[in-house]
Design a protein around this motif. Sequence first.
Motif, PDB file in Angstrom:
ATOM      1  N   LEU A  79       0.816  -1.216   0.000  1.00 21.78           N
ATOM      2  CA  LEU A  79       0.000   0.000   0.000  1.00 21.78           C
ATOM      3  C   LEU A  79       0.850   1.267   0.000  1.00 21.78           C
ATOM      4  O   LEU A  79       0.385   2.332  -0.421  1.00 21.78           O
ATOM      5  N   PHE A  80       2.108   1.154   0.491  1.00 18.09           N
ATOM      6  CA  PHE A  80       2.950   2.346   0.637  1.00 18.09           C
ATOM      7  C   PHE A  80       3.791   2.641  -0.605  1.00 18.09           C
ATOM      8  O   PHE A  80       4.528   3.627  -0.606  1.00 18.09           O
ATOM      9  N   LEU A  81       3.690   1.807  -1.634  1.00 16.39           N
ATOM     10  CA  LEU A  81       4.484   2.054  -2.835  1.00 16.39           C
ATOM     11  C   LEU A  81       4.191   3.395  -3.506  1.00 16.39           C
ATOM     12  O   LEU A  81       5.095   4.010  -4.082  1.00 16.39           O
ATOM     13  N   PRO A  82       2.928   3.905  -3.505  1.00 18.85           N
ATOM     14  CA  PRO A  82       2.695   5.227  -4.109  1.00 18.85           C
ATOM     15  C   PRO A  82       3.483   6.361  -3.459  1.00 18.85           C
ATOM     16  O   PRO A  82       3.654   7.424  -4.063  1.00 18.85           O
ATOM     17  N   LEU A  83       3.997   6.151  -2.234  1.00 16.34           N
ATOM     18  CA  LEU A  83       4.779   7.191  -1.565  1.00 16.34           C
ATOM     19  C   LEU A  83       6.222   7.231  -2.032  1.00 16.34           C
ATOM     20  O   LEU A  83       6.984   8.113  -1.613  1.00 16.34           O
ATOM     21  N   LEU A  84       6.598   6.294  -2.891  1.00 19.96           N
ATOM     22  CA  LEU A  84       8.001   6.173  -3.273  1.00 19.96           C
ATOM     23  C   LEU A  84       8.508   7.438  -3.978  1.00 19.96           C
ATOM     24  O   LEU A  84       9.593   7.957  -3.662  1.00 19.96           O
ATOM     25  N   LEU A  85       7.730   7.969  -4.944  1.00 21.49           N
ATOM     26  CA  LEU A  85       8.172   9.140  -5.709  1.00 21.49           C
ATOM     27  C   LEU A  85       8.390  10.363  -4.837  1.00 21.49           C
ATOM     28  O   LEU A  85       9.483  10.959  -4.859  1.00 21.49           O
ATOM     29  N   PRO A  86       7.402  10.832  -4.052  1.00 25.66           N
ATOM     30  CA  PRO A  86       7.655  12.043  -3.254  1.00 25.66           C
ATOM     31  C   PRO A  86       8.732  11.841  -2.200  1.00 25.66           C
ATOM     32  O   PRO A  86       9.473  12.794  -1.890  1.00 25.66           O
ATOM     33  N   LEU A  87       8.871  10.637  -1.643  1.00 27.16           N
ATOM     34  CA  LEU A  87       9.894  10.434  -0.621  1.00 27.16           C
ATOM     35  C   LEU A  87      11.294  10.431  -1.229  1.00 27.16           C
ATOM     36  O   LEU A  87      12.247  10.962  -0.621  1.00 27.16           O
ATOM     37  N   ILE A  88      11.455   9.827  -2.422  1.00 29.93           N
ATOM     38  CA  ILE A  88      12.760   9.896  -3.084  1.00 29.93           C
ATOM     39  C   ILE A  88      13.096  11.339  -3.443  1.00 29.93           C
ATOM     40  O   ILE A  88      14.239  11.801  -3.268  1.00 29.93           O
ATOM     41  N   ALA A 122       2.035  13.590   1.951  1.00 30.23           N
ATOM     42  CA  ALA A 122       0.898  13.519   2.877  1.00 30.23           C
ATOM     43  C   ALA A 122      -0.418  13.352   2.119  1.00 30.23           C
ATOM     44  O   ALA A 122      -1.289  12.564   2.514  1.00 30.23           O
ATOM     45  N   ARG A 123      -0.577  14.077   1.008  1.00 29.49           N
ATOM     46  CA  ARG A 123      -1.795  13.947   0.201  1.00 29.49           C
ATOM     47  C   ARG A 123      -1.930  12.536  -0.386  1.00 29.49           C
ATOM     48  O   ARG A 123      -2.998  11.930  -0.350  1.00 29.49           O
ATOM     49  N   ILE A 124      -0.837  12.000  -0.914  1.00 30.09           N
ATOM     50  CA  ILE A 124      -0.888  10.641  -1.475  1.00 30.09           C
ATOM     51  C   ILE A 124      -1.178   9.626  -0.371  1.00 30.09           C
ATOM     52  O   ILE A 124      -1.930   8.665  -0.569  1.00 30.09           O
ATOM     53  N   LEU A 137     -10.652  10.373   6.970  1.00 34.07           N
ATOM     54  CA  LEU A 137     -11.282  11.648   7.341  1.00 34.07           C
ATOM     55  C   LEU A 137     -10.335  12.473   8.204  1.00 34.07           C
ATOM     56  O   LEU A 137     -10.179  13.685   8.011  1.00 34.07           O
ATOM     57  N   LEU A 138      -9.681  11.825   9.160  1.00 36.48           N
ATOM     58  CA  LEU A 138      -8.740  12.537  10.030  1.00 36.48           C
ATOM     59  C   LEU A 138      -7.550  13.057   9.232  1.00 36.48           C
ATOM     60  O   LEU A 138      -7.075  14.177   9.450  1.00 36.48           O
ATOM     61  N   GLY A 139      -7.071  12.272   8.274  1.00 38.34           N
ATOM     62  CA  GLY A 139      -5.952  12.716   7.453  1.00 38.34           C
ATOM     63  C   GLY A 139      -6.321  13.874   6.554  1.00 38.34           C
ATOM     64  O   GLY A 139      -5.524  14.808   6.355  1.00 38.34           O
ATOM     65  N   LEU A 143      -4.122  16.025   8.864  1.00 34.71           N
ATOM     66  CA  LEU A 143      -2.764  15.823   8.367  1.00 34.71           C
ATOM     67  C   LEU A 143      -2.450  16.708   7.167  1.00 34.71           C
ATOM     68  O   LEU A 143      -1.392  17.363   7.131  1.00 34.71           O
ATOM     69  N   VAL A 144      -3.343  16.740   6.190  1.00 34.23           N
ATOM     70  CA  VAL A 144      -3.078  17.533   4.985  1.00 34.23           C
ATOM     71  C   VAL A 144      -3.006  19.028   5.299  1.00 34.23           C
ATOM     72  O   VAL A 144      -2.067  19.719   4.835  1.00 34.23           O
ATOM     73  N   PRO A 145      -3.943  19.616   6.073  1.00 38.41           N
ATOM     74  CA  PRO A 145      -3.782  21.039   6.413  1.00 38.41           C
ATOM     75  C   PRO A 145      -2.509  21.334   7.194  1.00 38.41           C
ATOM     76  O   PRO A 145      -1.860  22.368   6.958  1.00 38.41           O
ATOM     77  N   VAL A 146      -2.127  20.447   8.122  1.00 34.06           N
ATOM     78  CA  VAL A 146      -0.890  20.669   8.880  1.00 34.06           C
ATOM     79  C   VAL A 146       0.316  20.631   7.939  1.00 34.06           C
ATOM     80  O   VAL A 146       1.236  21.457   8.042  1.00 34.06           O
ATOM     81  N   ALA A 147       0.318  19.663   7.002  1.00 32.87           N
ATOM     82  CA  ALA A 147       1.421  19.593   6.040  1.00 32.87           C
ATOM     83  C   ALA A 147       1.462  20.833   5.147  1.00 32.87           C
ATOM     84  O   ALA A 147       2.551  21.319   4.788  1.00 32.87           O
ATOM     85  N   ALA A 148       0.287  21.376   4.796  1.00 34.08           N
ATOM     86  CA  ALA A 148       0.256  22.586   3.978  1.00 34.08           C
ATOM     87  C   ALA A 148       0.820  23.785   4.742  1.00 34.08           C
ATOM     88  O   ALA A 148       1.604  24.573   4.193  1.00 34.08           O
ATOM     89  N   LEU A 149       0.435  23.914   6.018  1.00 37.86           N
ATOM     90  CA  LEU A 149       0.962  25.016   6.826  1.00 37.86           C
ATOM     91  C   LEU A 149       2.470  24.868   7.028  1.00 37.86           C
ATOM     92  O   LEU A 149       3.213  25.869   7.037  1.00 37.86           O
TER      93      LEU A 149
END
Length: 440
Positions: A79-88, A122-124, A137-139, A143-149
């Motif tokens: 499930l975490f493979l979509p995070l590979l691009l932004p993390l690299i 965070a969005r992905i 819903l919590l994310g 999570l997304v607004p905190v990451a944006a700030l």
Amino acid sequence: MDQQPAIVGKLLGWLDQAGQVALGWAKSPAAWSQFGLLVVAFVAAVLITRRLQPLLQRLITPAEGREGLIATIRQYALLFLPLLLPLIAYGLTAAGEQVTRSIFGSGAVIAFGKRVFLFIAARIFVREVLTDGFLRLLGRYVLVPVAALYALGVLDDITTRLDETVVALGNIRFSVMALIRGVIAGSLLFWLGAWSNRQSAGYIKAQPALRPATRELAAKAAEVLIFGAAFLLLMSIMGIDLTAVAVLGGALGVGIGLGLQQIAANFVSGIILLIEGQTTVGDYVQLDGGEKGTIVKMTARACVLETFDGRWIVVPNEHFITSRVINYSDQGSANRYEALFSVSYDTDINRVPPIIEAAVAQLPFVLQAPDGPDCELKGFGESAVDFAVEYWVNGIDDGKNKYASPVLFAIWNALKSEGIEMPYPQRVVEIKRRAPGAGA
């Protein structure tokens, strides 16, 4: 405009500051170099991901039909493979930031790009990784607004402002930040507690070596421990002194002493039932009031009985302690039943027991141990000789398992085939006539 709220002025100040920073970046050669490094890092991340993601997918994907803990972990890892691009991209940008600061003496642009890549991650994570509705819903709203700030660089200022804003609830004072932190932490802790409780209850109830009562007791104990630990941890996160919990416990004790005696009695009775195990889920019981049913659920307050016609009876646990309860079952043990019948006085009653015992013994559900069918003479009635046949079965005649009806059919057929009459009640009526002229 001179009387505008402070928060509006603060926002306008942030916007003006952001505009000045953007204008400074547009005029700075170092900033353009950092923009170039960001583009290079992103392109490199795309190329690396295209080669690395298929390889990782092949390595992580479990073999078809494979089950177990390792296979489950590998399924979750996919499930975490979509995070590979932004993390690299984040990692390459972090390395480029060190190079930029050593060459130009500043790295504000590339640091901003690094935070943007984290925001994208965070969005992905919320859109593609989280599958639980509550966590998504919590994310989405936390999570997304905190990451944006954080990406905009204003998260520290906002948290400081929220820490300085105090809300008073009686004698207790909280900062707005503490309340927000408590709501978020409480939501996560109690979701995690509910998930842990489901997992632990499923694991405990799947252990065949434990008795049903022991499984129920262990599941309830695990539930109390999990949510108790979550509550205490939440109090610690919110900075609430645990002496307040002691005061709350004292108030709760007074409430129990004054108005919650029955609830406390039922709770303690439920614990006693689970510990003793004399009555547990799956037992067929008869209450002192005559109600019969199978126990399908035991809670902290009551037991639920299901009758053979599908009705549920909720019985407080205290009734199982303070009143008489007949338990017909103990994990499928044998039970003895009796069927009554009568024969005519013209019958040779010595023939009846072997005929009936042989007929009942042929039924497939009738046991020969601990004892086979036993036909006994019960008495001499007004119109017939009364008999009873006792037989053992491995189960309960509870409506679902109808043992009595086949036994009575067998008795009827056996007596009919032997020509033995089963009489109906008879009466002899004597009519006395008065002699003519009598009493004249």
